[in-house]
Design a protein around this motif. Structure first.
Motif, PDB file in Angstrom:
ATOM      1  N   SER A   1      28.847 -32.729  34.626  1.00 52.12           N
ATOM      2  CA  SER A   1      27.622 -32.213  35.584  1.00 52.12           C
ATOM      3  C   SER A   1      27.796 -32.576  37.190  1.00 52.12           C
ATOM      4  O   SER A   1      28.729 -33.075  37.465  1.00 52.12           O
ATOM      5  CB  SER A   1      26.584 -33.513  35.400  1.00 52.12           C
TER       6      SER A   1
ATOM      7  N   GLU B   1      22.727 -26.130  36.489  1.00 53.64           N
ATOM      8  CA  GLU B   1      22.468 -26.946  35.276  1.00 53.64           C
ATOM      9  C   GLU B   1      21.355 -26.438  34.358  1.00 53.64           C
ATOM     10  O   GLU B   1      20.796 -26.939  33.494  1.00 53.64           O
ATOM     11  CB  GLU B   1      22.723 -28.387  35.149  1.00 53.64           C
TER      12      GLU B   1
ATOM     13  N   LEU C   1      23.559 -21.165  31.619  1.00 55.03           N
ATOM     14  CA  LEU C   1      24.950 -21.128  31.104  1.00 55.03           C
ATOM     15  C   LEU C   1      25.248 -19.984  30.537  1.00 55.03           C
ATOM     16  O   LEU C   1      24.364 -19.234  30.290  1.00 55.03           O
ATOM     17  CB  LEU C   1      25.151 -22.210  30.207  1.00 55.03           C
TER      18      LEU C   1
ATOM     19  N   THR D   1      21.072 -31.506  23.329  1.00 52.43           N
ATOM     20  CA  THR D   1      21.622 -30.527  23.164  1.00 52.43           C
ATOM     21  C   THR D   1      21.198 -29.442  23.972  1.00 52.43           C
ATOM     22  O   THR D   1      19.950 -28.974  23.879  1.00 52.43           O
ATOM     23  CB  THR D   1      21.540 -30.278  21.733  1.00 52.43           C
ATOM     24  N   VAL D   2      21.951 -28.861  24.760  1.00 54.32           N
ATOM     25  CA  VAL D   2      21.544 -28.170  25.753  1.00 54.32           C
ATOM     26  C   VAL D   2      21.413 -26.624  25.266  1.00 54.32           C
ATOM     27  O   VAL D   2      20.616 -25.519  25.590  1.00 54.32           O
ATOM     28  CB  VAL D   2      22.193 -27.998  27.120  1.00 54.32           C
TER      29      VAL D   2
ATOM     30  N   MET E   1      28.930 -23.496  32.738  1.00 58.59           N
ATOM     31  CA  MET E   1      27.500 -24.086  32.927  1.00 58.59           C
ATOM     32  C   MET E   1      27.163 -23.659  34.665  1.00 58.59           C
ATOM     33  O   MET E   1      28.238 -23.855  35.437  1.00 58.59           O
ATOM     34  CB  MET E   1      27.586 -25.626  33.056  1.00 58.59           C
TER      35      MET E   1
ATOM     36  N   TYR F   1      28.369 -35.098  31.081  1.00 57.79           N
ATOM     37  CA  TYR F   1      29.567 -33.833  30.658  1.00 57.79           C
ATOM     38  C   TYR F   1      28.955 -32.978  29.708  1.00 57.79           C
ATOM     39  O   TYR F   1      28.455 -33.719  28.710  1.00 57.79           O
ATOM     40  CB  TYR F   1      30.859 -34.539  30.672  1.00 57.79           C
ATOM     41  N   PHE F   2      29.290 -31.945  29.610  1.00 52.26           N
ATOM     42  CA  PHE F   2      28.989 -30.847  28.775  1.00 52.26           C
ATOM     43  C   PHE F   2      30.131 -30.598  27.998  1.00 52.26           C
ATOM     44  O   PHE F   2      31.162 -30.251  28.365  1.00 52.26           O
ATOM     45  CB  PHE F   2      28.595 -29.680  29.321  1.00 52.26           C
ATOM     46  N   GLN F   3      29.846 -30.573  26.547  1.00 49.14           N
ATOM     47  CA  GLN F   3      31.040 -30.203  25.674  1.00 49.14           C
ATOM     48  C   GLN F   3      30.668 -29.379  24.437  1.00 49.14           C
ATOM     49  O   GLN F   3      29.387 -29.574  23.993  1.00 49.14           O
ATOM     50  CB  GLN F   3      31.651 -31.804  25.078  1.00 49.14           C
TER      51      GLN F   3
ATOM     52  N   LYS G   1      25.242 -32.368  25.822  1.00 46.36           N
ATOM     53  CA  LYS G   1      25.297 -33.057  26.977  1.00 46.36           C
ATOM     54  C   LYS G   1      25.590 -34.718  26.874  1.00 46.36           C
ATOM     55  O   LYS G   1      24.791 -35.198  25.791  1.00 46.36           O
ATOM     56  CB  LYS G   1      24.184 -33.115  27.883  1.00 46.36           C
ATOM     57  N   TYR G   2      26.542 -35.161  27.286  1.00 46.55           N
ATOM     58  CA  TYR G   2      26.806 -36.612  26.916  1.00 46.55           C
ATOM     59  C   TYR G   2      26.933 -37.664  28.415  1.00 46.55           C
ATOM     60  O   TYR G   2      27.189 -36.811  29.393  1.00 46.55           O
ATOM     61  CB  TYR G   2      28.355 -36.859  26.570  1.00 46.55           C
TER      62      TYR G   2
ATOM     63  N   ILE H   1      26.230 -26.825  22.556  1.00 49.39           N
ATOM     64  CA  ILE H   1      26.863 -27.446  23.717  1.00 49.39           C
ATOM     65  C   ILE H   1      25.982 -28.572  24.036  1.00 49.39           C
ATOM     66  O   ILE H   1      24.771 -28.612  24.013  1.00 49.39           O
ATOM     67  CB  ILE H   1      26.869 -26.442  24.943  1.00 49.39           C
TER      68      ILE H   1
END
Length: 717
Positions: free
Chosen positions: A43, A96, A99, A72-73, A92, A49-51, A61-62, A59
């Motif tokens: 971010s 933010e 995406l 969950t984005v 991304m 972070y996005f994974q 977000k953590y 995707i």
């Protein structure tokens, strides 16, 4: 006593039953490959972070700090108007709120690809196709506010404005084989590692881009068989050493007025390459250039409105400048970082935005390999270095103001790191020769927060194998220089037995094979066939200072082969090595050095295996070759002395030559021309061709076939 004997026998029998031996197909299938983790995208604030999930349908977000999922984005199942079943990757936006994801990717060259891109508005939970263009898109770049996206389609740049749901074509002169806008040509991708050259200004009003005119670049073509009755041809622009490169210009597109203007460089400015452009935080466009000899680097700051550029920093070298150092330039307030070799080793320097050198942040007889992140708040630079040993890598930070250095990685071996924005957290990958990769999450002080992947299952599987142990040693090069090496002996090694030896090497400029990191490869399997395997990093290889890595300049192939020959002679004196059965193996540059070593070794090698070798530097690309050799017009004798074709009549030992017929990197032409030279010289050899395969001969089936053929050649020739 008899009970003890029976018990011992039972234990030995049990151990022999459960002990496993290496299987070549298991190796090529990746059974012993260490697991990684999905790519993490930081971010903007560096706290999250996005994974993508494993199925690539979400995707998530953590939190870097806790590892917990925050939200969950994107979810294919719940996104409005979603028609895709999965995605291959995502980008991304800086704000933010948006995406893009892509599917149906098609490779272009080694790194570049085109795909079907989809735009997703996170706040509206709405997905739609990025464009109605029938052709696939490539090289997308978000504006700084995330409200626009530039991308390339059929060599032209397009601009999507998400607020209005519109798109427009910025350039209209793009044409295959002639003009490329925003994306890069083959040689930039291969040798500078860049696939797009575009950047938005901080105020989102301008877009900078590089235009390539490759009209006069000679075209290379090779046949594509693919079981067709009439094979077709693949052709692309490929500048060989001494031939015409693309002409590059740097341009500014004004989004509001829809005008394109070129950057105006100072009078008498000459350059061949523009490998990097980036807007600075002060809205100047930094344009980085190299001359054709790649020993004169200039960074200009261009005013994007007036388009007037002025020289900010210049570095010259009597040999060449490492292009990777461009990526070390990070802007921190009114300063920027840069890696230079001016004191003989690669170290980090600070410059003011006016180009005035301010201080050297690192020093010593070791190389800094990479600047990883910069924190403008704490004034900290994070980097990777080979300070403790050329065989190892560690992660450090240094305070810009006080100059205090701190080691962050805690385990000895090979460490790489990926930092969050501003260096607040980092994901560390560590391994050594005996331990598979362990991936951890760490804070900026180096404290381990949690383990992301420990590869315990792999480590347990390896414990049941009779694996050879890699021993690190040093040997003397042809001039007496101490060279780093490793040696692998069979698990049941008998010092009273004489073993055949295979020397594996790459030997190219700034490369390394001798490293303290984990790998299980076909060479481990070869030890089960009663071979000893060794690797020697000769002169010209990396992490030992500028003089060591650049001493082969203008004369590629001479010192590299001399050192492999000297090492082979040394190994032949060892009581457990059969001096009459020493072979050498290599791929690409390594294959080239196999041929040089066989022709210059006076019979020290029984045989050699050369895969996809360069056989005349005139056949290879301009950027790579001229960096180390200059042009054929400038260095005719170096090209002649360093050509295996010129030395074909001196070839000694049995040779297995292997090449893919669709190699777009080291063209099959190299092997064909070398074959002609061997025939003229009446030298017998073996040739094997992988039909329609590229430089890497990818796929487990191809690799298993390849290594089986190589091992059979070594055993029975």
């Amino acid at each position: 006593m008899r009970k003890v004997c029976f018990l011992l026998a039972a234990i030995l029998i049990s151990a022999s039953i459960f002990a496993q031996t290496l299987n070549l197909r298991d190796i090529t299938d990746g059974k012993y490959r260490a697991k990684g983790i999905p790519s993490a995208v930081s971010s903007v604030d560096g706290e999250f972070y996005f994974q993508a999930d494993q199925a690539r349908t979400k995707i998530i977000k953590y939190s870097y700090k806790t590892g917990q999922a925050v939200e969950t984005v994107f979810d294919i199942q719940s996104a409005r108007d979603c028609t895709i079943l999965s995605f291959q990757g995502f980008i991304m936006s800086p704000d933010e709120n948006r995406l893009i994801v892509y599917t149906n990717s098609e490779p272009i060259f080694r790194h570049s690809f085109k795909a079907d891109y989809y735009y997703f508005d996170i706040r509206r939970n709405l997905i739609r196709k990025l464009t109605d263009n029938k052709s696939k898109q490539m090289a997308p770049v978000f504006s700084r506010d995330g409200r626009m996206l530039a991308y390339v389609c059929e060599n032209n740049i397009w601009l999507s404005k998400f607020d209005f749901g519109t798109e427009s074509q910025i350039t209209k002169d793009g044409e295959v084989g002639k003009i490329i806008n925003g994306a890069t040509d083959w040689v930039y991708e291969e040798e500078f590692g860049v696939t797009q050259l575009m950047d938005f200004s901080p105020d989102n009003k301008l877009l900078s881009f590089i235009r390539f005119d490759e009209t006069n670049v000679p075209e290379f073509a090779f046949q594509n068989f693919r079981q067709q009755l009439y094979p077709d041809f693949i052709s692309f622009k490929y500048p060989k050493a001494g031939e015409a490169n693309s002409k590059v210009t740097c341009n500014i597109f004004d989004i509001e007025s829809k005008t394109i203007r070129p950057i105006n460089f100072p009078a008498n400015t000459e350059f061949e390459y523009i490998p990097k452009i980036v807007f600075t935080p002060t809205s100047q466009l930094a344009v980085m250039t190299l001359n054709r000899n790649q020993n004169d680097f200039n960074m200009y700051f261009a005013d994007p409105r007036s388009t007037i550029a002025k020289l900010i920093m210049r570095e010259q070298n009597d040999r060449y400048i490492n292009y990777d150092f461009f990526n070390s330039i990070n802007f921190i307030g009114d300063q920027f970082t840069y890696i230079s070799e001016k004191d003989g080793y690669s170290h980090i320097y600070m410059y003011s935005l006016t180009g005035v050198p301010q201080k050297q942040l690192t020093s010593g007889n070791y190389d800094v390999m990479e600047v990883l992140a910069c924190d403008p708040i704490s004034k900290t630079v994070y980097y990777q270095a080979a300070e403790e040993s050329p065989l190892q890598r560690a992660i450090y930070k240094v305070d810009i103001v006080k100059g205090v250095k701190t080691k962050l990685s805690t385990k000895t071996g090979y460490n790489t790191a990926s930092f969050s924005a501003n260096g607040k957290y980092f994901i560390n990958n560590w391994s050594n020769t005996e331990n598979p990769t362990v991936i951890t999450m760490n804070d900026a002080a180096g404290k381990e927060l949690r383990v992301l992947e420990d590869n315990k299952e792999l480590k347990s599987n390896l414990a049941s194998l009779r694996l050879p142990k890699k021993e690190f040693i040093t040997v003397k090069g042809a001039d007496g220089t101490s060279l780093n090496a490793w040696i692998l002996k069979p698990a049941n090694f008998n010092p009273n037995q004489k073993y055949p030896l295979l020397m594996v090497q790459y030997s190219g400029p700034d490369s390394q094979e001798v490293l303290d990191r984990f790998t299980i490869d076909w060479t481990d399997y070869l030890t089960t066939q009663n071979f000893i395997v060794a690797a020697v990093d000769g002169r010209g290889t990396g992490a030992r200072g500028q003089e060591f890595r650049k001493c082969t300049y203008m004369n590629l192939g001479i010192k590299e082969s001399d050192d492999q020959i000297a090492a082979a002679r040394y190994f032949g004196t060892l009581p457990y090595i059969d001096a009459s059965n020493i072979s050498i193996w290599g791929w690409s540059y390594g294959g080239y050095n196999v041929l040089m070593s066989l022709s210059r070794g006076n019979g020290v090698f029984k045989s050699g295996i050369a895969i996809a070798p360069v056989t005349n530097w005139r056949f290879y690309d301009s950027v790579y070759t001229e960096r180390y050799m200059r042009t054929p017009q400038q260095n005719a004798s170096g090209y002649e002395k360093g050509s295996p074709i010129s030395l074909a009549s001196s070839l000694s030992g049995k040779l297995l030559l292997i090449h893919g017929s669709a190699d777009d990197n080291v063209h099959f032409q190299n092997t064909i021309e070398y074959t002609s030279a061997l025939i003229k010289a009446d030298k017998q050899f073996e040739l094997f061709v992988f039909p329609d395969q590229n430089h890497s001969l990818p796929g487990s089936l191809n690799r298993n076939y390849l290594y089986t053929k190589v091992i059979d050649f070594l055993k029975f020739k």
